[in-house]
Design a protein around this motif. Structure first.
Motif, PDB file in Angstrom:
ATOM      1  N   LEU A 126       0.387 -10.215   8.586  1.00  0.00           N
ATOM      2  CA  LEU A 126       0.253  -9.866   6.998  1.00  0.00           C
ATOM      3  C   LEU A 126       0.448  -8.638   6.574  1.00  0.00           C
ATOM      4  N   GLY A 127      -0.242  -7.507   7.391  1.00  0.00           N
ATOM      5  CA  GLY A 127      -0.263  -6.114   6.986  1.00  0.00           C
ATOM      6  C   GLY A 127       1.223  -5.653   6.816  1.00  0.00           C
ATOM      7  N   HIS A 128       2.187  -6.097   7.734  1.00  0.00           N
ATOM      8  CA  HIS A 128       3.427  -5.438   7.441  1.00  0.00           C
ATOM      9  C   HIS A 128       4.117  -5.854   6.290  1.00  0.00           C
ATOM     10  N   ARG A 129       3.742  -6.704   5.274  1.00  0.00           N
ATOM     11  CA  ARG A 129       4.411  -7.239   4.231  1.00  0.00           C
ATOM     12  C   ARG A 129       3.617  -6.561   3.154  1.00  0.00           C
ATOM     13  N   PHE A 130       2.877  -5.383   3.324  1.00  0.00           N
ATOM     14  CA  PHE A 130       2.353  -4.578   2.256  1.00  0.00           C
ATOM     15  C   PHE A 130       3.169  -3.412   2.499  1.00  0.00           C
ATOM     16  N   ASP A 131       3.678  -2.818   1.296  1.00  0.00           N
ATOM     17  CA  ASP A 131       4.124  -1.516   1.261  1.00  0.00           C
ATOM     18  C   ASP A 131       3.309  -0.624   0.514  1.00  0.00           C
ATOM     19  N   TYR A 132       2.159   0.132   0.853  1.00  0.00           N
ATOM     20  CA  TYR A 132       1.257   0.772  -0.032  1.00  0.00           C
ATOM     21  C   TYR A 132       2.038   1.793  -1.018  1.00  0.00           C
ATOM     22  N   ARG A 133       2.744   2.725  -0.295  1.00  0.00           N
ATOM     23  CA  ARG A 133       3.348   3.813  -0.880  1.00  0.00           C
ATOM     24  C   ARG A 133       4.210   3.237  -2.130  1.00  0.00           C
ATOM     25  N   ASN A 134       4.943   2.150  -2.172  1.00  0.00           N
ATOM     26  CA  ASN A 134       5.456   1.879  -3.103  1.00  0.00           C
ATOM     27  C   ASN A 134       5.042   0.599  -4.065  1.00  0.00           C
ATOM     28  N   ARG A 135       3.938   0.343  -3.620  1.00  0.00           N
ATOM     29  CA  ARG A 135       3.050  -0.484  -4.266  1.00  0.00           C
ATOM     30  C   ARG A 135       3.509  -1.932  -4.229  1.00  0.00           C
ATOM     31  N   TYR A 250      -3.652   2.511  -0.015  1.00  0.00           N
ATOM     32  CA  TYR A 250      -3.839   1.273  -0.913  1.00  0.00           C
ATOM     33  C   TYR A 250      -3.180   1.513  -2.228  1.00  0.00           C
ATOM     34  N   PHE A 251      -3.314   0.689  -2.896  1.00  0.00           N
ATOM     35  CA  PHE A 251      -2.633   0.528  -4.406  1.00  0.00           C
ATOM     36  C   PHE A 251      -3.673  -0.157  -5.214  1.00  0.00           C
ATOM     37  N   ASP A 252      -3.814   0.011  -6.480  1.00  0.00           N
ATOM     38  CA  ASP A 252      -4.582  -0.780  -7.260  1.00  0.00           C
ATOM     39  C   ASP A 252      -3.643  -1.604  -8.110  1.00  0.00           C
ATOM     40  N   ALA A 253      -3.712  -2.923  -8.414  1.00  0.00           N
ATOM     41  CA  ALA A 253      -3.106  -3.592  -9.152  1.00  0.00           C
ATOM     42  C   ALA A 253      -3.897  -4.656  -9.871  1.00  0.00           C
ATOM     43  N   ASP A 254      -3.695  -4.998 -11.330  1.00  0.00           N
ATOM     44  CA  ASP A 254      -4.357  -6.056 -11.969  1.00  0.00           C
ATOM     45  C   ASP A 254      -5.948  -5.935 -11.626  1.00  0.00           C
ATOM     46  N   GLY A 255      -6.338  -4.421 -11.516  1.00  0.00           N
ATOM     47  CA  GLY A 255      -7.876  -4.103 -11.515  1.00  0.00           C
ATOM     48  C   GLY A 255      -8.339  -4.505  -9.991  1.00  0.00           C
ATOM     49  N   VAL A 256      -7.527  -4.774  -9.089  1.00  0.00           N
ATOM     50  CA  VAL A 256      -7.794  -5.150  -7.629  1.00  0.00           C
ATOM     51  C   VAL A 256      -7.157  -3.934  -6.739  1.00  0.00           C
ATOM     52  N   ARG A 257      -8.159  -3.561  -5.755  1.00  0.00           N
ATOM     53  CA  ARG A 257      -7.444  -2.749  -4.790  1.00  0.00           C
ATOM     54  C   ARG A 257      -6.896  -3.574  -3.419  1.00  0.00           C
ATOM     55  N   PHE A 258      -5.700  -3.288  -3.238  1.00  0.00           N
ATOM     56  CA  PHE A 258      -5.101  -3.853  -1.980  1.00  0.00           C
ATOM     57  C   PHE A 258      -4.878  -2.510  -0.976  1.00  0.00           C
TER      58      PHE A 258
END
Length: 334
Positions: A126-135, A250-258
């Protein structure tokens, strides 16, 4: 060694004076030496006390070389790395790997078993599907499908053949929760074998200390997860400390930290804690346990820590409350 007898009556005194000056010169050269380089996607830092400046430079280079060697072996982002090859091929056939990497994956699975799956290197499915730098994050369907692939028990390890295979296509592994600690321990071993008695090696949130700071403990500050300089300073010597936090990637989106610390059971970022610092004898254990406890949360995480000999913890929960393992003294209570 003196090979001839001085010809004048002051000869011995002159030689003795030279020897004393030379010894003081050696002491004068003794100092702290440090170096910092970006390796393994983080800041690698080494500082050591040494009376030979040239030897200090040699040793610091050996530390950096070892860090880079492990990076080239275990990075999921370097195509030629063994770990990257596992991710490419292990769903199709068993992949032969080095003894070093095989043993580290076995060690990872040990922590998976101890923690009931809270530590799981297949989180990368799952983790590789996140790109924290580009949100960037997966949509709900993608996240659910990828989360279903997280299960360390689906790693097929053959110790006799020293191979690794994935039971399901789409699985991936990432040693980000343990490899830096392993690398720090290797670097410390290099310095100890060279006779270094006082040093620190750091890779991101993982530090290990050799000896003390020349008669005083090393003072390491644990930063506040939400921006204050630090929440507590820990005096340490001959110890390892690892801090995991939701503020690293990390990045924050819709009030949630991913963020990058994935809870395998939830298929999402773990959110009960903001920061976990683990104290141990070796960095490999501190590194793995800081991730493990972060996923487990304050109650289950602290219960695990208190059950393990030689392990201490400082936790900061989502309300900002700081808690300590049973063997540590809460400074606010004294």
């Amino acid at each position: 060694m003196i090979t001839h007898k001085p010809t004048n009556r002051y000869g011995y005194l002159i030689w003795a004076a030279i020897a004393v000056v030379a010894s003081f010169a050696d002491l004068a050269r003794a100092d702290w030496f440090s170096r910092e380089e970006p390796i393994m996607g983080t800041r690698v830092f080494v500082e050591l006390w040494q009376d030979d400046p040239q030897q200090a430079q040699v040793l610091m280079q050996r530390v950096m070389d070892e860090m880079e060697r492990i990076n080239q072996l275990m990075s999921p982002y370097i195509d030629t790395a063994e770990l990257a090859r596992i991710n490419r091929e292990a769903a199709d056939h068993p992949v032969s790997v080095s003894t070093e990497l095989f043993k580290l994956i076995q060690k990872s699975n040990y922590y998976s078993q101890v923690s009931g799956g809270a530590f799981d290197i297949t989180f990368a499915s799952l983790g590789h599907r996140f790109d924290y730098r580009n949100r960037v994050r997966p949509d709900e369907a993608q996240q659910k499908a990828a989360a279903a692939l997280i299960d360390y028990r689906q790693l097929k390890l053959n110790a006799a053949e020293q191979t690794i295979a994935f039971a399901k296509p789409g699985m991936r592994i990432d040693l980000g929760g343990i490899a830096k600690g392993y690398a720090v321990d290797n670097a410390v071993a290099i310095l100890q074998q060279a006779g270094v008695n006082n040093a620190v090696v750091t890779a991101g949130g993982d530090s290990r200390l050799i000896g003390d700071h020349r008669g005083r403990p090393w003072m390491l500050g644990i930063k506040h997860p939400r921006g204050e300089e630090h929440v507590i300073t820990v005096p340490l010597s001959n110890a390892a400390i690892s801090t995991s936090g939701d503020y690293e990637r990390y990045f924050d989106a819709d009030g949630v930290r991913f963020h990058h610390i994935i809870d395998p059971a939830q298929g999402d970022s773990a959110r009960e804690l903001l920061s976990v610092s683990i104290l141990a004898n070796q960095s490999i254990d501190a590194d793995a346990l800081s991730t493990t406890v972060f996923v487990l949360g304050p109650e289950k995480g602290m219960k695990l820590v208190n059950s393990l000999a030689g392990i201490s913890a400082i936790l900061i929960d989502r309300t900002g409350k700081v808690s300590y393992s049973n063997d540590l003294i809460d400074p606010t209570m004294h």
